[in-house]
Structures are given as structure tokens and as C-alpha cells.
Write a protein that holds these residues in place. Structure first.
Motif, PDB file in Angstrom:
ATOM      1  N   VAL A  32       0.829  -1.207   0.000  1.00 13.82           N
ATOM      2  CA  VAL A  32       0.000   0.000   0.000  1.00 13.82           C
ATOM      3  C   VAL A  32       0.864   1.257   0.000  1.00 13.82           C
ATOM      4  O   VAL A  32       0.447   2.330  -0.443  1.00 13.82           O
ATOM      5  CB  VAL A  32      -0.964  -0.001   1.204  1.00 13.82           C
ATOM      6  CG1 VAL A  32      -0.213   0.185   2.513  1.00 13.82           C
ATOM      7  CG2 VAL A  32      -2.020   1.085   1.045  1.00 13.82           C
ATOM      8  N   ASP A  33       2.107   1.126   0.481  1.00 11.31           N
ATOM      9  CA  ASP A  33       3.023   2.263   0.488  1.00 11.31           C
ATOM     10  C   ASP A  33       3.789   2.383  -0.829  1.00 11.31           C
ATOM     11  O   ASP A  33       4.500   3.365  -1.044  1.00 11.31           O
ATOM     12  CB  ASP A  33       4.024   2.129   1.643  1.00 11.31           C
ATOM     13  CG  ASP A  33       3.341   2.140   3.003  1.00 11.31           C
ATOM     14  OD1 ASP A  33       2.340   2.872   3.137  1.00 11.31           O
ATOM     15  OD2 ASP A  33       3.794   1.430   3.913  1.00 11.31           O
ATOM     16  N   ILE A  34       3.651   1.364  -1.688  1.00 11.64           N
ATOM     17  CA  ILE A  34       4.337   1.373  -2.975  1.00 11.64           C
ATOM     18  C   ILE A  34       3.392   1.798  -4.097  1.00 11.64           C
ATOM     19  O   ILE A  34       3.752   2.592  -4.964  1.00 11.64           O
ATOM     20  CB  ILE A  34       4.908  -0.029  -3.286  1.00 11.64           C
ATOM     21  CG1 ILE A  34       5.854  -0.478  -2.168  1.00 11.64           C
ATOM     22  CG2 ILE A  34       5.623  -0.049  -4.634  1.00 11.64           C
ATOM     23  CD1 ILE A  34       6.279  -1.923  -2.275  1.00 11.64           C
ATOM     24  N   LEU A  35       2.162   1.260  -4.065  1.00 12.82           N
ATOM     25  CA  LEU A  35       1.167   1.579  -5.086  1.00 12.82           C
ATOM     26  C   LEU A  35       0.568   2.966  -4.849  1.00 12.82           C
ATOM     27  O   LEU A  35       0.661   3.501  -3.737  1.00 12.82           O
ATOM     28  CB  LEU A  35       0.063   0.521  -5.063  1.00 12.82           C
ATOM     29  CG  LEU A  35       0.486  -0.902  -5.420  1.00 12.82           C
ATOM     30  CD1 LEU A  35      -0.663  -1.869  -5.170  1.00 12.82           C
ATOM     31  CD2 LEU A  35       0.951  -0.985  -6.863  1.00 12.82           C
ATOM     32  N   PRO A  36      -0.061   3.548  -5.865  1.00 18.96           N
ATOM     33  CA  PRO A  36      -0.719   4.844  -5.676  1.00 18.96           C
ATOM     34  C   PRO A  36      -1.776   4.767  -4.575  1.00 18.96           C
ATOM     35  O   PRO A  36      -2.429   3.738  -4.397  1.00 18.96           O
ATOM     36  CB  PRO A  36      -1.362   5.118  -7.043  1.00 18.96           C
ATOM     37  CG  PRO A  36      -0.560   4.318  -8.009  1.00 18.96           C
ATOM     38  CD  PRO A  36      -0.133   3.087  -7.271  1.00 18.96           C
ATOM     39  N   LYS A  37      -1.953   5.856  -3.850  1.00 24.29           N
ATOM     40  CA  LYS A  37      -2.923   5.895  -2.758  1.00 24.29           C
ATOM     41  C   LYS A  37      -4.328   5.654  -3.308  1.00 24.29           C
ATOM     42  O   LYS A  37      -4.706   6.186  -4.344  1.00 24.29           O
ATOM     43  CB  LYS A  37      -2.876   7.246  -2.040  1.00 24.29           C
ATOM     44  CG  LYS A  37      -3.852   7.355  -0.873  1.00 24.29           C
ATOM     45  CD  LYS A  37      -3.674   8.667  -0.139  1.00 24.29           C
ATOM     46  CE  LYS A  37      -4.732   8.830   0.961  1.00 24.29           C
ATOM     47  NZ  LYS A  37      -4.690   7.716   1.934  1.00 24.29           N
TER      48      LYS A  37
END
Length: 226
Positions: A32-37
Motif C-alpha cells: 500500500v506504500d508502494i502503489l498509488p494511494k
């Protein structure tokens, strides 16, 4: 060295090795910290195709647990009712969790509906075909006291992969874990109150077909794996 100490030392070495491997393989990086919010509430249009939010609807979307437990499992929950020009209503429920490790697993309709007093009379896998690609889904038929008949279509996504849950979901989570990543997870569910299951599933497929092009590509990937 006494022979009696050798087995004990060997066991100690094995335990330390296992602990070291477990430490190395323990996921630490959330995808979740890598993909777009992802902001589901803002990302799903209130109107698309022949569908718009039914402002007169009094609810009716089944939720699996009490609010306190839902908030513990999921970081975002969106429930809406849409209506088309014919007056047909589709209930949408999207539940998203940022951490899909064992203590925070998604809850499936075949479990949560019976918990609300429904009887699930059929549960089968299917493929929802859209102009943007196919989505593996499950289709359930349920009723409440033989009065409220509610056919259900749902799928889950792990990262940007759409699944039907079960073993395929667990394997996807393991693949992320081997990379040291903690996967997020989403359950996308639509249903309608309709005694005619074939009609309900056709309307639900139409709903998804018209919704997908209204989403941005990054949101569409997270919600439907397309």
C-alpha cells in the motif's frame, strides 16, 4: 566433546537457523506504500452509464459484522445503492484492508450472509466478461426467510490481481510474502433484491461493464485487476 552434547548442539543450530530464515522471510514492506494511494469513496463516480446513486434508498446493504469489528479489519468501506432508468437497484459494497496478513483477512459473503440470517442456496465460480477484460467472480443465490431473495456477485483483489478467494488468494499472499511484501486486499460485492437470479446476474454484469470505463486506470487495476 561428549557425544551426549552433540544432539543438543545440533538442535540449537537448527533452531537458530530456522529463526534466522523466519526473520529474513518476514514481510516488512507494505505494498500500500508502494502503489498509488487508493481513495475508494472519491474514486467511484456517483453516476456512470445508465446508473446513478439512489438518493431515496434507505440502505439494505448487508454488512458482515458490527461496526467496531469492521473498522478493525478494513481501512475503507464504501456502501451505496445505485438505480438505473428502469428503476432497477444494485447494492454495492467495497471493503478494503491495507494489511492482508492472517489476523486481518477479508470476510466473504458465503460466511457473512448466513451470519445475518440468510440462507445461501448456491455458490459457484464464474467469469464476468467485460470489454476491458475478464474478471473471475463468485455468484451466490441467497434468501432471507424465503422473502428477500438476493443474488450476489463478488470478487477479491490482492494488489492488482483479481481472485475468487480461497487457495488462489492465499498463494498470491505467499508470493508477496516471499518478496518481503505485505499485500493489501479488497472485496468488491454487488447484489440486488430479485427472485429471478438470471436477471439479477445480467444486471450486475451490466453495472460492472458500465462502471469500469468510468474509473481511472490505476483505480480500475486495484478494484478489478484490469
Amino acid at each position: 566433546m561428549k557425544k551426549s552434547l552433540i544432539p543438543a548442539l545440533a538442535a540449537a543450530v537448527l533452531m537458530m537457523s530456522a529463526a534466522a530464515v523466519a526473520t529474513v522471510m518476514t514481510p516488512t514492506r507494505r505494498i500500500v506504500d508502494i502503489l498509488p494511494k487508493l481513495d475508494i469513496e472519491a474514486s467511484i463516480p456517483q453516476r456512470f452509464g445508465d446508473w446513478q446513486i439512489d438518493t431515496r434508498s434507505g440502505g439494505g446493504v448487508v454488512n458482515p459484522q458490527q461496526t467496531e469489528l469492521l473498522n478493525k479489519i478494513y481501512s475503507q468501506i464504501v456502501t451505496r445503492t445505485y438505480v438505473n432508468s428502469e428503476g432497477y437497484r444494485i447494492m454495492l459494497s467495497i471493503a478494503y484492508g491495507e494489511d492482508q496478513r492472517d489476523g486481518n483477512q477479508l470476510h466473504y459473503p458465503e460466511v457473512c450472509y448466513p451470519a445475518q440470517g440468510f440462507q445461501v442456496i448456491s455458490n459457484r465460480k464464474a467469469t464476468l466478461e467485460t470489454s476491458l477484460g475478464n474478471i473471475p467472480v463468485k455468484r451466490l443465490e441467497s434468501h432471507l426467510s424465503q422473502q428477500r431473495y438476493e443474488p450476489i456477485t463478488y470478487w477479491t483483489t490482492i494488489g492488482t490481481q483479481a481472485l475468487t478467494g480461497g487457495t488462489t488468494k492465499k498463494l498470491a499472499e505467499m508470493r508477496y510474502g516471499l518478496r518481503g511484501e505485505i499485500p493489501d486486499g479488497l472485496l468488491f460485492r454487488i447484489s440486488s433484491i430479485d427472485r429471478e437470479s438470471a436477471v439479477a446476474f445480467a444486471k450486475q454484469a451490466q453495472f460492472v461493464e458500465q462502471m469500469l470505463p468510468a474509473l481511472t486506470p490505476d483505480v480500475r487495476a486495484r478494484l478489478a485487476g484490469l
